[in-house]
Design a protein around this motif. Structure first.
Motif, short mmCIF file in Angstrom:
data_model
loop_
_atom_site.label_atom_id
_atom_site.label_comp_id
_atom_site.label_asym_id
_atom_site.label_seq_id
_atom_site.Cartn_x
_atom_site.Cartn_y
_atom_site.Cartn_z
N UNK A 177 0.27 3.88 -11.91
CA UNK A 177 0.00 3.16 -10.66
C UNK A 177 -1.34 2.46 -10.71
N UNK A 178 -2.34 3.15 -11.25
CA UNK A 178 -3.68 2.55 -11.36
C UNK A 178 -3.65 1.36 -12.31
N UNK A 179 -2.99 1.51 -13.44
CA UNK A 179 -2.90 0.39 -14.40
C UNK A 179 -2.19 -0.80 -13.77
N UNK A 180 -1.12 -0.56 -13.03
CA UNK A 180 -0.40 -1.64 -12.36
C UNK A 180 -1.29 -2.33 -11.33
N UNK A 181 -1.95 -1.55 -10.47
CA UNK A 181 -2.79 -2.13 -9.42
C UNK A 181 -3.92 -2.97 -10.01
N UNK A 229 0.83 -1.20 0.00
CA UNK A 229 0.00 0.00 0.00
C UNK A 229 0.87 1.26 0.00
N UNK A 230 1.94 1.27 0.79
CA UNK A 230 2.83 2.43 0.83
C UNK A 230 3.47 2.70 -0.52
N UNK A 274 -4.19 -7.21 -4.74
CA UNK A 274 -4.83 -6.20 -5.59
C UNK A 274 -5.61 -5.20 -4.74
N UNK A 275 -6.31 -5.70 -3.73
CA UNK A 275 -7.07 -4.80 -2.85
C UNK A 275 -6.15 -3.82 -2.13
N UNK A 276 -5.03 -4.31 -1.61
CA UNK A 276 -4.07 -3.43 -0.90
C UNK A 276 -3.49 -2.41 -1.87
N UNK A 280 -3.91 -4.45 -12.81
CA UNK A 280 -3.39 -5.60 -13.54
C UNK A 280 -3.06 -6.78 -12.63
N UNK A 281 -3.02 -6.52 -11.32
CA UNK A 281 -2.73 -7.61 -10.38
C UNK A 281 -3.89 -8.59 -10.35
N UNK A 282 -3.63 -9.85 -10.10
CA UNK A 282 -4.72 -10.82 -10.00
C UNK A 282 -5.68 -10.43 -8.88
#
Length: 186
Positions: A133-137, A119-120, A146-148, A139-141
């Motif tokens: 940052x949004x695209x990376x987050x 999260x940090x 992904x929630x964090x 893209x996580x499974x």
């Protein structure tokens, strides 16, 4: 020890006394930073320990991150285990993408520590490049990581521009991101 050294360096710099040749080498500086971190971790009083750890971590520079992480890894179990996540949060101030990648690699770690690190890193990344940052987050499974990450990105975007954060996070419309969406609407 750190206070004596830093006050000597600061006072000599201010008075023009010591020249650049008297500056500590990177290895000496790193040793001082890690010594300060060790002393902080060994504080018997928890409140003083946390305060001292945060103060020590603030002194870590980009060139000291890997040594500090290795130091914390070796000390795991001896003192407060949250040191690694605080170091990663500091790293994110210099290189949020690398810090986020490292946080994701923290398998088998304490869940709180990993979430805090992830999260940090996401907060700092969103503060410097919200779209990436949004695209990376996103893209996580789907799942806890992904929630964090999404929560961190949302927090970072709110810190930068509370008025535009809803616009940037229009993809956060699913039920699992309800808390993030509600925070952004305020």
């Amino acid at each position: 020890y750190w206070r004596d050294w830093s006050s000597d360096v600061c006072s000599s710099d201010l008075t023009g006394g010591a020249g650049a040749s008297d500056a500590p080498t990177p290895e000496e500086r790193r040793g001082r930073v890690l010594s300060t971190l060790l002393a902080a971790m060994q504080q018997p009083n928890d409140l003083r320990k946390f305060r001292s750890i945060f103060s020590a971590v603030e002194k870590i520079g980009p060139e000291d991150i890997q040594a500090a992480l290795e130091f914390a890894r070796k000390r795991a179990g001896h003192e407060w285990g949250g040191v690694t996540s605080v170091i990663i949060a500091r790293w994110a101030e210099f290189d949020p993408q690398a810090a986020a990648g490292y946080a994701l690699s923290m398998k088998g770690e304490n869940r709180w520590e990993r979430d805090f690190a992830l999260s940090s890193a996401a907060v700092e990344w969103a503060r410097t490049d919200a779209a990436a940052a949004k695209a990376w987050a996103l893209s996580l499974p789907a799942g806890h990581d992904r929630q964090a990450a999404v929560a961190g990105v949302a927090s970072g975007m709110v810190q930068v521009d509370a008025n535009r954060s809803e616009e940037h996070t229009s993809e956060l419309q699913s039920r699992q991101y309800l808390v993030c969406r509600l925070l952004l609407e305020k």
